[in-house]
Design a protein around this motif. Sequence first.
Motif, mmCIF file in Angstrom:
data_model
loop_
_atom_site.group_PDB
_atom_site.id
_atom_site.type_symbol
_atom_site.label_atom_id
_atom_site.label_comp_id
_atom_site.label_asym_id
_atom_site.label_seq_id
_atom_site.Cartn_x
_atom_site.Cartn_y
_atom_site.Cartn_z
ATOM 1 N N PRO A 23 0.832 -1.213 0.000
ATOM 2 C CA PRO A 23 0.000 0.000 0.000
ATOM 3 C C PRO A 23 0.864 1.261 0.000
ATOM 4 O O PRO A 23 1.926 1.301 0.625
ATOM 5 C CB PRO A 23 -0.812 -0.121 1.299
ATOM 6 N N LEU A 24 0.418 2.273 -0.714
ATOM 7 C CA LEU A 24 1.138 3.543 -0.770
ATOM 8 C C LEU A 24 0.751 4.418 0.411
ATOM 9 O O LEU A 24 -0.347 4.331 0.944
ATOM 10 C CB LEU A 24 0.838 4.268 -2.081
ATOM 11 N N SER A 25 1.676 5.283 0.797
ATOM 12 C CA SER A 25 1.419 6.181 1.919
ATOM 13 C C SER A 25 1.386 7.623 1.426
ATOM 14 O O SER A 25 2.163 8.012 0.550
ATOM 15 C CB SER A 25 2.500 6.027 2.990
ATOM 16 N N SER A 26 0.500 8.415 2.004
ATOM 17 C CA SER A 26 0.430 9.842 1.668
ATOM 18 C C SER A 26 1.442 10.650 2.474
ATOM 19 O O SER A 26 1.546 11.864 2.310
ATOM 20 C CB SER A 26 -0.984 10.367 1.943
ATOM 21 N N LYS A 27 2.202 9.987 3.352
ATOM 22 C CA LYS A 27 3.155 10.672 4.232
ATOM 23 C C LYS A 27 4.557 10.713 3.647
ATOM 24 O O LYS A 27 5.493 11.138 4.320
ATOM 25 C CB LYS A 27 3.185 9.991 5.598
ATOM 26 N N CYS A 28 4.713 10.291 2.415
ATOM 27 C CA CYS A 28 6.033 10.265 1.789
ATOM 28 C C CYS A 28 6.633 11.668 1.718
ATOM 29 O O CYS A 28 5.966 12.618 1.324
ATOM 30 C CB CYS A 28 5.913 9.670 0.393
ATOM 31 N N SER A 29 7.905 11.792 2.112
ATOM 32 C CA SER A 29 8.574 13.099 2.061
ATOM 33 C C SER A 29 10.058 12.998 1.711
ATOM 34 O O SER A 29 10.725 14.014 1.546
ATOM 35 C CB SER A 29 8.439 13.814 3.418
ATOM 36 N N ILE A 30 10.594 11.774 1.602
ATOM 37 C CA ILE A 30 12.009 11.578 1.265
ATOM 38 C C ILE A 30 12.064 10.852 -0.077
ATOM 39 O O ILE A 30 11.594 9.726 -0.198
ATOM 40 C CB ILE A 30 12.740 10.779 2.362
ATOM 41 N N TYR A 31 12.656 11.506 -1.073
ATOM 42 C CA TYR A 31 12.539 11.057 -2.453
ATOM 43 C C TYR A 31 13.894 10.752 -3.074
ATOM 44 O O TYR A 31 14.921 11.300 -2.673
ATOM 45 C CB TYR A 31 11.864 12.137 -3.306
ATOM 46 N N LYS A 32 13.858 9.885 -4.083
ATOM 47 C CA LYS A 32 14.994 9.745 -4.987
ATOM 48 C C LYS A 32 14.939 10.913 -5.971
ATOM 49 O O LYS A 32 13.866 11.334 -6.391
ATOM 50 C CB LYS A 32 14.907 8.423 -5.749
ATOM 51 N N ILE A 33 16.092 11.442 -6.325
ATOM 52 C CA ILE A 33 16.141 12.591 -7.232
ATOM 53 C C ILE A 33 15.628 12.179 -8.609
ATOM 54 O O ILE A 33 16.071 11.176 -9.172
ATOM 55 C CB ILE A 33 17.577 13.129 -7.355
ATOM 56 N N PRO A 34 14.687 12.933 -9.177
ATOM 57 C CA PRO A 34 14.202 12.619 -10.529
ATOM 58 C C PRO A 34 15.347 12.600 -11.539
ATOM 59 O O PRO A 34 16.290 13.398 -11.446
ATOM 60 C CB PRO A 34 13.228 13.775 -10.823
ATOM 61 N N ARG A 35 15.261 11.699 -12.496
ATOM 62 C CA ARG A 35 16.359 11.505 -13.451
ATOM 63 C C ARG A 35 16.649 12.768 -14.250
ATOM 64 O O ARG A 35 17.806 13.062 -14.560
ATOM 65 C CB ARG A 35 16.013 10.351 -14.395
ATOM 66 N N ASN A 36 15.618 13.532 -14.606
ATOM 67 C CA ASN A 36 15.848 14.722 -15.426
ATOM 68 C C ASN A 36 16.663 15.780 -14.689
ATOM 69 O O ASN A 36 17.337 16.605 -15.304
ATOM 70 C CB ASN A 36 14.515 15.316 -15.889
ATOM 71 N N LEU A 37 16.618 15.769 -13.350
ATOM 72 C CA LEU A 37 17.433 16.695 -12.564
ATOM 73 C C LEU A 37 18.816 16.109 -12.278
ATOM 74 O O LEU A 37 19.825 16.814 -12.349
ATOM 75 C CB LEU A 37 16.736 17.028 -11.242
#
Length: 414
Positions: free
Chosen positions: A21-35
């Motif tokens: 299940p996905l969480s709406s509390k996500c706040s730590i991300y992998k950097i998008p490839r385009n950046l």
Amino acid sequence: MEDCLDELATNIKKKCKTLLPLSSKCSIYKIPRNLRKINEQSYTPSLISIGPFHRGDPKLEPMEERKLRYLQKFIQRNADRDLEDYLSAIMKWEKEARDCYLATIRLSSIEFTEMLVLDGCFTIEFFLTWHGTCIDPTDRIFHRPALNQAILRDLKLLENQVPFFVLEILYNIASEDNEKAPSILKVTYECIIGLGKVPKHFKKTKILHLVDFLRTVKHVNQLFKISYEDQHLEFPDGISELYESGVTLKVDKDDKFLNINFENGVLHIPELMLENHTESQLRNLVAFEQCHYPRESFVVDYVLFLDSLIYDRKDVEVLVNHGIILNSPGSSEDVYRLFSNISKGTTYSRVTFYYADVCRSLNDYCGTPWNRWKAILRQDYFSNPWSMISTIAAVVLLFLTVIQTYYDIVQLRY
């Protein structure tokens, strides 16, 4: 054919059932490839791994021993607590911590808890040592200034985070019997920003992690003005063109570098000190906003606005000469490339652009011919005392010449 379709549908349904299940509390991300592809080094830790994304990287392995040493020092701050207390407290929040990460973390419960405690305790002990009055002579980090600066830089990377509430839990256990202990917000602020009072709006803000902490420090409380007109946003000319059109530049000693405004012909811009890690810091703030705050992208809008002011090396020189850009790490061309590259790959909303009013006011002001004429007079004829004296003398001489010519004509008639 129907049998094949049934088998295919069954296989897809099995795969769907394995999805977590996905969480709406996500706040730590992998950097998008385009950046990331524009400047990968700005997003990658050079010395230490914090959190799961770079865990196990052989290049970062040497710091694992120092994490353990800092863990030992941290636990000694409260003699009534042992390692089991810290592990037990964090394990209760395992699910909440996992929900903070965008990617699924393939670590067991034991491994995940160990990582949070080890990385969290290291981070707090690093902060406490940063402003400590006495540093252990055997400390291999703070007796090498370049090393602690590199670690501080790594702690500000979006992919190198543990949730801030983990730091709060660990710190509260270590300081529970110390009434004089500052808050975790104060400790973090003094290390990342410097000595001073924690802004009042922190008390009303839930801090997600250290990158979010840094963004919260720079945030200016201001509501967006949303209107159809804002969708037709036009960026102003380069800063040298604005200056020649009569715009006066004024540097503000404001720690909130987003606080740019324009009034009565004066463009107020807080000073920006460019240091070795400024680009990395800005890039990670931009990446975080692109992932988490697409409709409140204050830092993205700041970078785009400055990029619009810096068309070439001449614009950089104007900003440097007015004290707006300090300690430029190289040539004016380097600063120009820095801002033009940071804005690459980003998206923004014209409807909620943070500096829409500033852009509109600048364009209106520069579109008035009288303001440009005043600027020409000021810059070409009154830029210094000698040119001003020469101009006044020339005007007086012209005036006297006109009078003399008039009297000569009058005398000829009579």
